[in-house]
Design a protein around this motif. Structure first.
Motif, short mmCIF file in Angstrom:
data_model
loop_
_atom_site.label_atom_id
_atom_site.label_comp_id
_atom_site.label_asym_id
_atom_site.label_seq_id
_atom_site.Cartn_x
_atom_site.Cartn_y
_atom_site.Cartn_z
N SER A 1 -1.16 10.24 2.37
CA SER A 1 -0.11 9.42 2.99
C SER A 1 0.87 10.27 3.78
CB SER A 1 0.64 8.61 1.93
OG SER A 1 1.27 9.46 0.99
N SER B 1 8.56 6.54 7.91
CA SER B 1 8.07 5.72 9.03
C SER B 1 9.04 5.84 10.21
CB SER B 1 7.98 4.26 8.60
OG SER B 1 7.83 3.41 9.72
N SER C 1 0.81 -1.22 0.00
CA SER C 1 0.00 0.00 0.00
C SER C 1 0.84 1.26 0.00
CB SER C 1 -0.91 0.00 1.24
OG SER C 1 -1.78 1.10 1.23
N HIS C 2 2.01 1.21 -0.60
CA HIS C 2 2.88 2.38 -0.54
C HIS C 2 2.24 3.60 -1.18
CE1 HIS C 2 6.59 4.46 0.11
NE2 HIS C 2 6.71 4.77 -1.18
N ASN C 3 2.37 4.72 -0.48
CA ASN C 3 1.77 6.01 -0.87
C ASN C 3 0.25 6.04 -0.75
OD1 ASN C 3 4.20 7.35 -1.37
ND2 ASN C 3 4.23 6.73 -3.52
N ASN C 4 -0.33 4.99 -0.18
CA ASN C 4 -1.75 5.00 0.17
C ASN C 4 -1.89 4.93 1.69
OD1 ASN C 4 -2.97 5.23 -2.37
ND2 ASN C 4 -2.85 3.04 -2.75
N TYR C 5 -1.78 3.69 2.20
CA TYR C 5 -1.94 3.46 3.64
C TYR C 5 -0.59 3.37 4.35
CZ TYR C 5 -5.00 1.76 7.43
OH TYR C 5 -5.73 1.62 8.57
N GLU C 6 0.46 3.26 3.55
CA GLU C 6 1.83 3.15 4.08
C GLU C 6 2.67 4.22 3.41
OE1 GLU C 6 5.91 2.43 3.68
OE2 GLU C 6 4.57 1.82 2.04
N ALA C 7 3.55 4.86 4.18
CA ALA C 7 4.23 6.05 3.65
C ALA C 7 5.70 6.05 4.01
CB ALA C 7 3.56 7.31 4.21
N VAL D 1 -1.25 9.85 7.18
CA VAL D 1 -0.73 8.53 7.57
C VAL D 1 0.62 8.65 8.26
CG1 VAL D 1 0.06 6.31 6.68
CG2 VAL D 1 -1.99 7.39 5.70
N GLN D 2 1.51 9.45 7.69
CA GLN D 2 2.85 9.59 8.29
C GLN D 2 2.79 10.12 9.72
OE1 GLN D 2 6.09 12.91 8.10
NE2 GLN D 2 5.80 12.09 6.05
#
Length: 407
Positions: A217, A150, A141-147, A221-222
């Motif tokens: 994100s 971290s 999920s990079h750039n959506n739910y995961e950034a 998210v971040q």
């Protein structure tokens, strides 16, 4: 507490933070947050005993969700429904159901299986709906739910891995309390985690040529990854009703064992510590307190709100004009006025939901609207019709997919 905050707002208030201060007069914390060991105790025995993941079990970038799966608060295989995520995060951490529903719906739509309203906390396979709606799981999920940026996990295109703890990053945070000789005074709190985030943000710019600080994100998210560490992992007690996060609890939630000079990381072994207590009933950390804290941190560090990225080389961060992104609704000078940042986060979350899934998610979207719409109205949010994310396509890290890590 959210209704008290909204009632405290007047036409003269400049932001929701003002209303929060009115609803929380400066008194002893123990008079505003009560500790009830019976209600707040989180079991780690019996059906909730720690069992490490086995073959076919999924674990991924989020330490809290990994720990929940390892203790059976969501299915131990790491694939859970929206309702299971909402119930589990409330039961274990005291996450507000409004915030949990927003996050779980977002994860399902972008990275899950909409036929079962579920998603994997680790890797995922294409759902029965085919390539139009890939079930990537949180790992994909990079750039959506995961950034990027971290706290503990590596930037995907720098390390080719976004789910394992990078020991250099863990050590950096751990050592921020090295000057505290009394273990009972160690506390990885919000100010400390924010200073750590400042450093990590600069590290990503300096070391990851594909770094991107995206719309949702990067702006939501971040920061959540940092705020959630203290707000959810800190152990609550009579002495510390809002929690204290010490070294051993931090290690446990990040699957770290061993002594300071011989740390051992075991991927997927995140666990809830024994004798651990969640947030107080009635003091859930939901969308309102998250948005307030998000804004207060951004006021001190406006660089966190710089949407943009590196251009394929390190130290080439280039920002995107917020007014261009939002059609002039927000700009750099207005985003931190009033409740605008909270408005923008909510709008970005719901605006990204594809209209093509409305029929599949009708019930969930109705529930979501019941949470989001009153907030948008209560915060007097400006109307935002579109976010032009095509402006981010010039950044190589934005256009790349999670499958491009080997390129």
């Amino acid at each position: 507490m959210a209704h008290k905050i909204l009632e405290a707002r007047t036409t003269n208030d400049t932001s929701l933070a003002d209303a929060y201060a009115i609803a929380h007069p400066p008194t002893d914390k123990r008079t505003t947050v009560n500790f009830d060991p019976t209600l707040q105790y989180v079991s780690t025995t019996g059906q909730h005993a720690f069992i490490p993941p086995g073959p076919g079990d999924f674990r991924g970038p989020c330490p809290g969700l990994n720990a929940m799966a390892n203790h059976g608060y969501i299915p131990r295989n790491g694939i859970a429904t929206i309702d299971q995520f909402v119930d589990g995060t409330y039961t274990v951490f005291g996450m507000g159901r409004d915030l949990a529903l927003i996050l779980a719906t977002y994860g399902t739509v972008f990275d899950g299986d909409m036929s079962s309203l579920s998603f994997s906390i680790g890797e995922g396979d294409n759902s029965i709906l085919g390539s139009l709606f890939p079930q990537n799981g949180l790992t994909g999920s990079h750039n959506n739910y995961e950034a990027d940026v971290s706290p503990m996990k590596g930037d995907l295109f720098q390390y080719k891995n976004n789910y394992d703890v990078q020991m250099s990053q863990f050590r950096q945070l751990y050592d921020l309390q090295s000057n505290v000789s009394d273990p009972s005074q160690v506390n990885y709190d919000i100010p400390l985690l924010t200073s750590f985030r400042v450093s990590r943000f600069q590290q990503s710019i300096a070391n990851n040529p594909y770094f991107v600080n995206g719309v949702f994100s990067g702006i939501a998210v971040q920061p959540a990854a940092y705020q959630f560490i203290y707000r959810f992992m800190a152990n609550k007690s009579e002495e510390y009703p809002e929690g204290r996060l010490d070294r051993e609890v931090l290690k446990s939630f990040y699957a770290i064992s061993g002594s300071e000079d011989q740390f051992v990381y075991t991927s997927g072994y995140e666990r809830i510590p024994n004798n651990w207590y969640k947030r107080a009933i009635g003091d859930e950390y939901g969308m309102v307190p998250f948005a307030i804290e998000l804004g207060l941190i951004a006021l001190a560090h406006p660089e966190f709100l710089s949407i943009g990225g590196n251009t394929g080389q390190v130290d080439t961060f280039t920002g995107v004009n917020l007014a261009d992104l939002t059609g002039g609704v927000y700009d750099a000078s207005t985003l931190l006025e009033g409740n605008n940042l909270g408005c923008f986060v909510l709008q970005a979350a719901v605006m990204n939901l594809p209209t093509s899934v409305a029929g599949l998610l009708e019930g969930v979207l109705n529930d979501l609207a019941g949470i989001v719409n009153p907030l948008l109205q209560g915060w007097d949010c400006p109307e935002l019709e579109n976010i032009d994310e095509s402006l981010l396509e010039k950044f190589p890290g934005y256009s790349r997919s999670s499958g491009d890590v080997g390129v």
